[in-house]
Design a protein around this motif. Structure first.
Motif, PDB file in Angstrom:
ATOM      1  N   THR A  46     -70.753  79.863  53.104  1.00 52.45           N
ATOM      2  CA  THR A  46     -69.293  79.896  53.062  1.00 52.45           C
ATOM      3  C   THR A  46     -68.720  79.431  54.397  1.00 52.45           C
ATOM      4  O   THR A  46     -69.090  79.959  55.447  1.00 52.45           O
ATOM      5  N   ILE A  47     -67.839  78.430  54.340  1.00 53.47           N
ATOM      6  CA  ILE A  47     -67.226  77.902  55.554  1.00 53.47           C
ATOM      7  C   ILE A  47     -65.705  78.072  55.471  1.00 53.47           C
ATOM      8  O   ILE A  47     -65.169  78.476  54.435  1.00 53.47           O
ATOM      9  N   HIS A  48     -65.022  77.757  56.590  1.00 52.00           N
ATOM     10  CA  HIS A  48     -63.570  77.870  56.661  1.00 52.00           C
ATOM     11  C   HIS A  48     -62.974  76.478  56.545  1.00 52.00           C
ATOM     12  O   HIS A  48     -62.978  75.711  57.507  1.00 52.00           O
ATOM     13  N   SER A  49     -62.451  76.157  55.371  1.00 53.33           N
ATOM     14  CA  SER A  49     -61.871  74.837  55.114  1.00 53.33           C
ATOM     15  C   SER A  49     -60.363  74.881  55.368  1.00 53.33           C
ATOM     16  O   SER A  49     -59.791  75.961  55.559  1.00 53.33           O
ATOM     17  N   PRO A  50     -59.710  73.737  55.347  1.00 53.43           N
ATOM     18  CA  PRO A  50     -58.253  73.743  55.524  1.00 53.43           C
ATOM     19  C   PRO A  50     -57.526  74.623  54.502  1.00 53.43           C
ATOM     20  O   PRO A  50     -56.447  75.139  54.782  1.00 53.43           O
ATOM     21  N   ASN A  51     -58.127  74.809  53.320  1.00 49.15           N
ATOM     22  CA  ASN A  51     -57.482  75.590  52.255  1.00 49.15           C
ATOM     23  C   ASN A  51     -58.014  77.009  52.127  1.00 49.15           C
ATOM     24  O   ASN A  51     -57.721  77.699  51.150  1.00 49.15           O
ATOM     25  N   GLY A  52     -58.813  77.440  53.104  1.00 48.47           N
ATOM     26  CA  GLY A  52     -59.368  78.791  53.053  1.00 48.47           C
ATOM     27  C   GLY A  52     -60.878  78.773  52.945  1.00 48.47           C
ATOM     28  O   GLY A  52     -61.524  77.783  53.297  1.00 48.47           O
ATOM     29  N   ARG A  94     -64.113  68.839  62.030  1.00 46.97           N
ATOM     30  CA  ARG A  94     -64.003  67.659  62.889  1.00 46.97           C
ATOM     31  C   ARG A  94     -63.167  67.928  64.133  1.00 46.97           C
ATOM     32  O   ARG A  94     -63.460  67.420  65.218  1.00 46.97           O
ATOM     33  N   SER A  95     -62.142  68.740  64.013  1.00 51.98           N
ATOM     34  CA  SER A  95     -61.274  69.018  65.154  1.00 51.98           C
ATOM     35  C   SER A  95     -61.704  70.241  65.962  1.00 51.98           C
ATOM     36  O   SER A  95     -61.025  70.623  66.912  1.00 51.98           O
ATOM     37  N   SER A  96     -62.837  70.849  65.594  1.00 59.80           N
ATOM     38  CA  SER A  96     -63.331  71.997  66.368  1.00 59.80           C
ATOM     39  C   SER A  96     -63.918  71.503  67.686  1.00 59.80           C
ATOM     40  O   SER A  96     -64.251  70.327  67.852  1.00 59.80           O
ATOM     41  N   ALA A  97     -64.067  72.413  68.626  1.00 65.83           N
ATOM     42  CA  ALA A  97     -64.454  72.037  69.988  1.00 65.83           C
ATOM     43  C   ALA A  97     -65.847  71.427  70.084  1.00 65.83           C
ATOM     44  O   ALA A  97     -66.111  70.579  70.939  1.00 65.83           O
ATOM     45  N   TYR A  98     -66.785  71.843  69.189  1.00 58.93           N
ATOM     46  CA  TYR A  98     -68.179  71.455  69.376  1.00 58.93           C
ATOM     47  C   TYR A  98     -68.802  70.717  68.196  1.00 58.93           C
ATOM     48  O   TYR A  98     -70.010  70.502  68.175  1.00 58.93           O
ATOM     49  N   PHE A 175     -58.571  76.718  61.469  1.00 53.20           N
ATOM     50  CA  PHE A 175     -57.446  76.914  60.555  1.00 53.20           C
ATOM     51  C   PHE A 175     -57.004  78.378  60.490  1.00 53.20           C
ATOM     52  O   PHE A 175     -56.390  78.803  59.503  1.00 53.20           O
ATOM     53  N   GLU A 176     -57.272  79.120  61.561  1.00 59.38           N
ATOM     54  CA  GLU A 176     -56.914  80.542  61.592  1.00 59.38           C
ATOM     55  C   GLU A 176     -55.403  80.734  61.478  1.00 59.38           C
ATOM     56  O   GLU A 176     -54.932  81.656  60.798  1.00 59.38           O
ATOM     57  N   GLU A 177     -54.636  79.884  62.144  1.00 60.89           N
ATOM     58  CA  GLU A 177     -53.183  80.035  62.108  1.00 60.89           C
ATOM     59  C   GLU A 177     -52.648  79.872  60.696  1.00 60.89           C
ATOM     60  O   GLU A 177     -51.687  80.518  60.293  1.00 60.89           O
ATOM     61  N   ARG A 178     -53.306  79.018  59.908  1.00 62.05           N
ATOM     62  CA  ARG A 178     -52.878  78.757  58.535  1.00 62.05           C
ATOM     63  C   ARG A 178     -53.402  79.804  57.561  1.00 62.05           C
ATOM     64  O   ARG A 178     -52.677  80.274  56.681  1.00 62.05           O
ATOM     65  N   ASN A 179     -54.673  80.175  57.709  1.00 63.56           N
ATOM     66  CA  ASN A 179     -55.339  81.010  56.693  1.00 63.56           C
ATOM     67  C   ASN A 179     -55.676  82.423  57.154  1.00 63.56           C
ATOM     68  O   ASN A 179     -56.100  83.239  56.349  1.00 63.56           O
ATOM     69  N   GLY A 180     -55.526  82.696  58.445  1.00 67.92           N
ATOM     70  CA  GLY A 180     -55.996  83.967  58.975  1.00 67.92           C
ATOM     71  C   GLY A 180     -57.448  83.856  59.410  1.00 67.92           C
ATOM     72  O   GLY A 180     -58.113  82.840  59.169  1.00 67.92           O
TER      73      GLY A 180
END
Length: 202
Positions: A46-52, A94-98, A175-180
């Motif tokens: 399970t990963i954190h996608s733009p939609n949750g 892709r936009s994560s730091a590492y 995407f924490e700001e968007r999804n928590g």
């Protein structure tokens, strides 16, 4: 000194899995004689996608029922799941730091074809232990044991349908700001966001 533990082999395991390995790192046994368990982390992450939250599942060839030994379960390539998984990882991180720092390490796992799920998970796990800098003594079970008297057994306790009793610290997620914040996602979520600091989190 902590007693040893027995673990199943998972696909891109959750964070909890590696925090437990770290506790028992002097004596880790990987289960290679159990029967395959469907709808478990053995072929799901399970990963954190733009939609949750997004589940990535490695399909297995039909006939891999609950009585099939895990070492005999074959991966299905009836559709291009590898392409879907790597694209999902790219879209999510892709936009994560590492992500770019680790991307080449994972690319092979979405280009080469493995016949057996166990072998695929084994090589992925070895890579993840290396990237996390966990120097663990790894061995394998010789036969299936229902219960272990002298080992902590994680074969059933770390499961998508079981809420972990662990209290997980927060860390930055893309995407924490968007999804928590989502705790205990696949270890790649931690790696791509925290990089070399991941071991300290564990």
């Amino acid at each position: 000194m902590e007693k040893g533990a027995v673990f199943p082999l998972f696909y891109l395991p959750p964070i909890e899995y590696f925090s437990k390995i770290l506790v028992h790192k002097e004596n880790v046994l990987f289960e290679n004689a159990e029967n395959f368990q469907k709808q478990s982390y053995r072929n799901r992450a399970t990963i954190h996608s733009p939609n949750g939250k997004l589940d990535l599942t490695v399909p297995v060839i039909k006939g891999s029922k609950s009585h099939t030994k895990v070492k005999d379960v074959r991966i299905s390539y009836d559709f291009q799941w590898q392409r879907m998984h790597i694209m999902s990882l790219q879209t999510s991180y892709r936009s994560s730091a590492y992500f770019e720092f680790y991307e080449n390490d994972f690319t092979l796992f979405y280009e080469k074809k493995w016949n057996f799920l166990f072998d695929y998970n084994e090589e992925l796990t070895r890579l993840l232990l290396k990237l996390l800098k966990i120097n663990s003594q790894i061995n394998y079970t010789d036969s299936f044991e229902k219960d272990y008297l002298n080992l902590t057994d994680y074969r059933d306790s770390i499961h998508p349908k079981h809420n972990s009793p662990e209290q997980f610290k927060t860390y930055f997620q893309v995407f924490e700001e968007r999804n928590g914040f989502f705790p205990n996602l696949s270890i790649v979520d931690l790696l791509f966001n925290q990089g070399p600091q991941s071991l300290k989190y564990l």
